[in-house]
Design an enzyme around this catalytic site. Structure first.
Site, PDB file in Angstrom:
ATOM      1  N   ARG A 135       9.010 -13.953  33.758  1.00 11.95           N
ATOM      2  CA  ARG A 135       7.842 -13.415  33.072  1.00 11.95           C
ATOM      3  C   ARG A 135       6.891 -14.500  32.589  1.00 11.95           C
ATOM      4  O   ARG A 135       5.673 -14.364  32.705  1.00 11.95           O
ATOM      5  CB  ARG A 135       8.292 -12.533  31.912  1.00 11.95           C
ATOM      6  N   GLU A 158      15.282  -5.757  18.308  1.00 13.80           N
ATOM      7  CA  GLU A 158      14.196  -6.718  18.489  1.00 13.80           C
ATOM      8  C   GLU A 158      13.832  -7.406  17.170  1.00 13.80           C
ATOM      9  O   GLU A 158      13.272  -8.510  17.173  1.00 13.80           O
ATOM     10  CB  GLU A 158      12.966  -6.014  19.078  1.00 13.80           C
TER      11      GLU A 158
END
Lengths: 534, 114
Positions: free
Chosen positions: A279, A367
């Site tokens: 990414r 997260e």
């Protein structure tokens, strides 16, 4: 006054898994969310892959998954946390399977696809683009069946409640009435997700403004790796699509490959029509093409599936092809435009492998936690992280609660304040600023410009005050702006201090990766001041 | 630059108040949605306008359901048009404010008021 053994803030996958695990360990749980239970947040928006070494498509072991995670993390993973994610992942995936999630299957075994950065086919999913909604629905149905989990939506936690340096619950505001709601809890789990709402182009929901980071920081906890914001390279850019998540091209590339092209219709990554690039690298490659004047009309890259037949597209994505047609898109005839989009935050609250923060009786999960993914997250690790860390946090919080006395009542009085500016407009300006100066490519000058704006905003949102009775939309924006400003400052200060380039943090003025920088930066509040420890 | 404009008539008010319609002229580009228009109003005209949404554009959270021209729709998937569009809260749910209604399951409400 609400009361519980374990308070869980946030009802995405991490929060709901924590609630289930805590209740299973004997705790009375209060699960709260600022939105509806199990609908807001990031989980429901996940499109496809969940990385896990179940080895059904080909032989695998969690150690291989760990090796790929560490490699993607560019030398900065907290290895113990990464190991927890990889080692415990399979058990959670099986548990979700027992709970009826409906993982895609092929010839009687779990189907697994090969995602960029993995050494083999490792990612399970639910068809078609339905992984997130299926995860949310499965966990929602599960928590609904557990009487020990009391669920309350439309509740914004404004501060953690502290006594003698320990967390004793939280102060909350009920969104629809404006009522102040104190919560007493023996242990508290922050599972509020990440901070991608800080950026003008993001794949987040409105709940992802970094609430948990701000809560933990103000309670005295440490944050770690805050400079590492993951940009998803091929977020949808144009033409305008509705009813689709902007990261939807990820599953398309898993299944069909696809060609990423510049304005000259040439591939600029060594992919040969396959989905291979990590990414961070794909993000910089696209920005480089745009910078060199070879971007697509809206400032991104072209993504083409014109090599695919209508039948192949329909076989891979069924009803999604009709949703694209309703948006006027026929992939057999034309490419779409894509560009990097804020997607995930590697940094977060610093925890140990028991998900304990540096504040007694305060845990974090999902997260909201920093460290497991280092400087760049491997595809498919986010949901696995939510499951494994949520489960661990719930178990450990319940165990602590079992040997903790009920904290005494606490009260919190705020007076209403006049809001003499438009907080919705300030949020929009902050998002534009972060995208421009604290995005994937950074410089000292840009970061300093961002910090000047962020500092100037501080007096406007130093104090939150109480909302007016009823739903006070401006107060909600002020609440969000206050947290977003603080968290934006953490990201920008950590990015300014890190004078190197690594993974998701790239400095145009310090392009090399430095061995001396193979270390974490932590952040604490010293009074009102954000202090970065390098 | 876009020159398209929608005229949104939005039902405003809270329980116990006399409801009223407020009109907003909203600029838009082809493809933009009613939710985009409502967010534009909050940033550029009136931040007190109350709407409920979470996922913004993905139609995943299912929270932005309102009435547009008498039909129940998701604001995030309904396109803006160069016309007058009348926006109202869901008629069969308890009003909280403006376009926001009580849609949480009864056992997930603070009051548990059914």
């Amino acid at each position: 006054m609400l009361q519980a053994d374990v308070l869980v803030i946030g009802s995405g996958a991490a929060g709901m898994y924590a609630a289930i695990a805590a209740a299973r360990a004997g705790a009375k749980v209060l699960l709260v969310d600022r939105s509806l239970i199990g609908r807001g947040g990031a989980t429901v928006m996940a499109q496809m892959t969940v990385a896990v070494a179940v080895g059904e498509e080909e032989p695998d072991h969690w150690e291989h998954h760990l090796a790929d995670t560490l490699k993607a993390g560019r030398g900065l993973c907290d290895q113990e946390l990464s190991q927890l994610l990889c080692e415990q992942g399979p058990a959670c995936i099986r548990e979700m399977d027992e709970w009826g999630i409906g993982w895609a299957r092929r010839d009687g075994h779990l189907a697994q696809v090969h995602a960029p950065g993995h050494d083999r086919k490792r990612c399970v999913y639910v068809d078609f683009l339905n992984t997130g909604p299926a995860v949310s629905k499965t966990l929602r149905a599960r928590v609904q069946r557990i009487p020990e989990v009391h669920r309350v939506g439309d509740l914004i936690v404004t501060e953690l409640a502290m006594r003698d340096g320990a967390c004793i619950g939280a102060h909350a505001v009920h969104v629809s009435t404006g009522a102040s709601v104190p919560i007493a809890a023996k242990a508290t789990v922050v599972a509020t997700g990440g901070l991608t709402r800080l950026y003008a182009r993001n794949s987040a929901s409105v709940n992802m403004g970094g609430d948990g980071y701000a809560l933990a920081l103000r309670a005295g906890a440490e944050l770690v790796d805050m400079e590492f914001v993951q940009f998803f390279p091929i977020g949808h850019l144009a033409p305008r699509l509705v009813g689709m998540d902007p990261i939807m091209w990820d599953p398309f590339r898993y299944k069909l490959g696809g060609r990423l092209l510049n304005s000259e219709m040439k591939e600029f990554l060594p992919e040969g029509g396959r989905y291979l690039s990590a990414r961070d690298l794909a993000t910089y490659a696209i920005l480089e093409e745009v910078g060199a004047g070879r971007g697509s009309p809206h400032g991104g890259a072209w993504l083409s599936f014109q090599h695919c037949s209508e039948a192949a597209l329909r076989d891979a994505f069924g009803p999604v092809i009709d949703r694209l047609a309703a948006n006027g898109i026929d992939l057999t005839r034309e490419p779409v435009e894509v560009a990097p989009i804020a997607h995930y935050h590697m940094g977060g609250v610093r925890v140990d492998t028991g998900m304990r923060t540096s504040v007694p009786h305060l845990f974090a999960a999902g997260e909201a936690v920093g460290g497991a993914n280092g400087a760049n997250r491997l595809s498919g690790n986010a949901i696995t992280e939510a499951f494994t860390f949520g489960r661990r946090a719930g178990e450990r919080a319940a165990a602590l609660a079992a040997r903790t006395a009920v904290p005494g009542k606490h009260i919190h009085t705020d007076i209403q304040r006049e809001i003499d500016f438009n907080p919705a407009a300030e949020i929009a300006s902050l998002q534009a600023l972060m995208k421009t100066y604290v995005g994937p490519l950074r410089t000292r000058a840009g970061l300093e410009k961002a910090l000047a704006h962020i500092d100037a905003l501080a007096p406007h949102c130093a104090e939150l005050g109480a909302p007016r009775p009823g739903l006070d939309a401006e107060w909600i924006d002020l609440h969000d702006l206050r947290n977003m400003r603080l968290v934006a400052e953490c990201v920008a200060r950590a990015a300014l201090a890190r004078e190197e380039s690594r993974g998701a943090h790239q400095r145009a003025d310090f392009p090399e990766t430095g061995d001396a920088w193979q270390k974490h930066q932590t952040i604490r509040l010293a009074g009102e001041r954000v202090h970065v420890e390098s | 630059m876009s020159t398209l404009k929608a005229n949104l008539r939005v039902r405003r008010g809270a329980p116990g108040e006399t409801g009223r319609f407020a009109s907003y002229e909203v600029p838009f580009e082809p493809g933009q949605t009613v939710l985009d228009g409502l967010r534009w109003i909050r940033v550029h005209v009136d931040p007190s306008l109350a709407i409920r949404f979470s996922c913004i554009n993905a139609n995943a959270c299912k929270e932005c359901m309102i009435r547009v021209d008498g039909k129940t729709v998701y604001a995030c998937t309904t396109r803006l048009a160069q016309a007058e569009m009348t926006l109202e809260p869901l008629p069969n749910k308890r009003l909280i404010r403006d376009l926001v209604t009580e849609i949480a399951p009864p056992d997930e409400r603070l009051e548990r008021d059914g």
